[in-house]
Design a protein around this motif. Sequence first.
Motif, mmCIF file in Angstrom:
data_model
loop_
_atom_site.group_PDB
_atom_site.id
_atom_site.type_symbol
_atom_site.label_atom_id
_atom_site.label_comp_id
_atom_site.label_asym_id
_atom_site.label_seq_id
_atom_site.Cartn_x
_atom_site.Cartn_y
_atom_site.Cartn_z
ATOM 1 N N UNK A 32 0.858 -1.185 0.000
ATOM 2 C CA UNK A 32 0.000 0.000 0.000
ATOM 3 C C UNK A 32 0.890 1.229 0.000
ATOM 4 N N UNK A 33 0.809 2.033 -1.044
ATOM 5 C CA UNK A 33 1.726 3.165 -1.191
ATOM 6 C C UNK A 33 1.619 4.152 -0.031
ATOM 7 N N UNK A 34 0.429 4.383 0.473
ATOM 8 C CA UNK A 34 0.269 5.335 1.563
ATOM 9 C C UNK A 34 0.963 4.850 2.825
ATOM 10 N N UNK A 35 0.802 3.584 3.134
ATOM 11 C CA UNK A 35 1.466 3.020 4.305
ATOM 12 C C UNK A 35 2.974 3.007 4.159
ATOM 13 N N UNK A 36 3.446 2.705 2.955
ATOM 14 C CA UNK A 36 4.889 2.703 2.713
ATOM 15 C C UNK A 36 5.435 4.116 2.868
ATOM 16 N N UNK A 37 4.760 5.069 2.260
ATOM 17 C CA UNK A 37 5.209 6.463 2.327
ATOM 18 C C UNK A 37 5.154 7.007 3.754
ATOM 19 N N UNK A 38 4.124 6.675 4.502
ATOM 20 C CA UNK A 38 4.011 7.197 5.867
ATOM 21 C C UNK A 38 5.140 6.698 6.761
ATOM 22 N N UNK A 39 5.710 5.538 6.462
ATOM 23 C CA UNK A 39 6.842 5.026 7.233
ATOM 24 C C UNK A 39 8.134 5.774 6.969
ATOM 25 N N UNK A 40 8.126 6.633 5.937
ATOM 26 C CA UNK A 40 9.308 7.447 5.632
ATOM 27 C C UNK A 40 9.276 8.801 6.330
ATOM 28 N N UNK A 41 8.155 9.104 6.959
ATOM 29 C CA UNK A 41 8.013 10.395 7.641
ATOM 30 C C UNK A 41 8.389 10.240 9.110
ATOM 31 N N UNK A 42 8.958 11.284 9.721
ATOM 32 C CA UNK A 42 9.306 11.186 11.146
ATOM 33 C C UNK A 42 8.066 10.938 11.994
ATOM 34 N N UNK A 43 8.136 10.169 13.051
ATOM 35 C CA UNK A 43 9.310 9.385 13.438
ATOM 36 C C UNK A 43 9.488 8.203 12.486
ATOM 37 N N UNK A 44 10.703 7.990 12.031
ATOM 38 C CA UNK A 44 10.988 6.967 11.031
ATOM 39 C C UNK A 44 10.764 5.569 11.599
ATOM 40 N N UNK A 98 -10.568 4.999 5.437
ATOM 41 C CA UNK A 98 -10.705 3.694 4.786
ATOM 42 C C UNK A 98 -9.616 2.711 5.169
ATOM 43 N N UNK A 99 -8.717 3.131 6.046
ATOM 44 C CA UNK A 99 -7.606 2.297 6.512
ATOM 45 C C UNK A 99 -6.758 1.760 5.367
ATOM 46 N N UNK A 100 -6.513 2.592 4.378
ATOM 47 C CA UNK A 100 -5.650 2.174 3.283
ATOM 48 C C UNK A 100 -6.027 2.833 1.982
ATOM 49 N N UNK A 101 -5.162 2.649 1.003
ATOM 50 C CA UNK A 101 -5.347 3.273 -0.303
ATOM 51 C C UNK A 101 -5.743 2.236 -1.347
ATOM 52 N N UNK A 102 -5.908 2.685 -2.558
ATOM 53 C CA UNK A 102 -6.340 1.772 -3.622
ATOM 54 C C UNK A 102 -5.320 0.679 -3.889
ATOM 55 N N UNK A 103 -4.035 0.982 -3.761
ATOM 56 C CA UNK A 103 -3.048 -0.072 -3.998
ATOM 57 C C UNK A 103 -3.079 -1.111 -2.883
ATOM 58 N N UNK A 104 -3.222 -0.670 -1.653
ATOM 59 C CA UNK A 104 -3.288 -1.624 -0.544
ATOM 60 C C UNK A 104 -4.534 -2.477 -0.577
ATOM 61 N N UNK A 105 -5.688 -1.830 -0.745
ATOM 62 C CA UNK A 105 -6.949 -2.572 -0.780
ATOM 63 C C UNK A 105 -7.188 -3.244 -2.133
ATOM 64 N N UNK A 106 -7.027 -2.475 -3.210
ATOM 65 C CA UNK A 106 -7.389 -2.970 -4.542
ATOM 66 C C UNK A 106 -6.467 -4.025 -5.088
ATOM 67 N N UNK A 107 -5.175 -3.870 -4.893
ATOM 68 C CA UNK A 107 -4.225 -4.843 -5.437
ATOM 69 C C UNK A 107 -3.981 -5.966 -4.434
ATOM 70 N N UNK A 108 -3.586 -5.598 -3.231
ATOM 71 C CA UNK A 108 -3.189 -6.612 -2.250
ATOM 72 C C UNK A 108 -4.364 -7.209 -1.485
#
Length: 142
Positions: A32-44, A98-108
């Motif tokens: 899920x791109x949103x979850x992946x991206x949020x892990x790059x923001x502080x706190x890392x 929605x607890x996730x984005x289209x890539x997280x829900x739709x693909x995975x």
Amino acid sequence: MTEFTPVASLLGGALIGLSAVLLMAFHGRIAGMTGILSGLLPPFSSDWAWRAAFIAGAIVAPLLVMAVSGFTVDYSSPVPMPWIIASGLVVGVGVYFGSGCTSGHGVCGIARLSPRSIVATAVFLGVAMLTVFVIRHVLGGF
């Protein structure tokens, strides 16, 4: 009007699916791109490295395809910038609730037969269709 590109679309979809499978296989994580991206923001997060590599790949891969193939993408939009910003904020709120984005829900999520992801994806698609209808046929559209 958008150009119909079935081969490029099929290859792109296959690569997205492959990346999702490989991420699950090697890291046990949902792509899920949103979850992946949020892990790059502080706190890392402690798994910052693979997240950075995944996002870098998502940015660099299309640039490499354009460089190798000579294919270019027109990034212009007839939609005014305030509308684009507002739509991005609305999508962000939807991702949160929605607890996730289209890539997280739709693909995975659908691939895992998750009922929550199936419902979420149906809602995404339904709202997208309604939005296009309202913008084009009710508001006079772009």
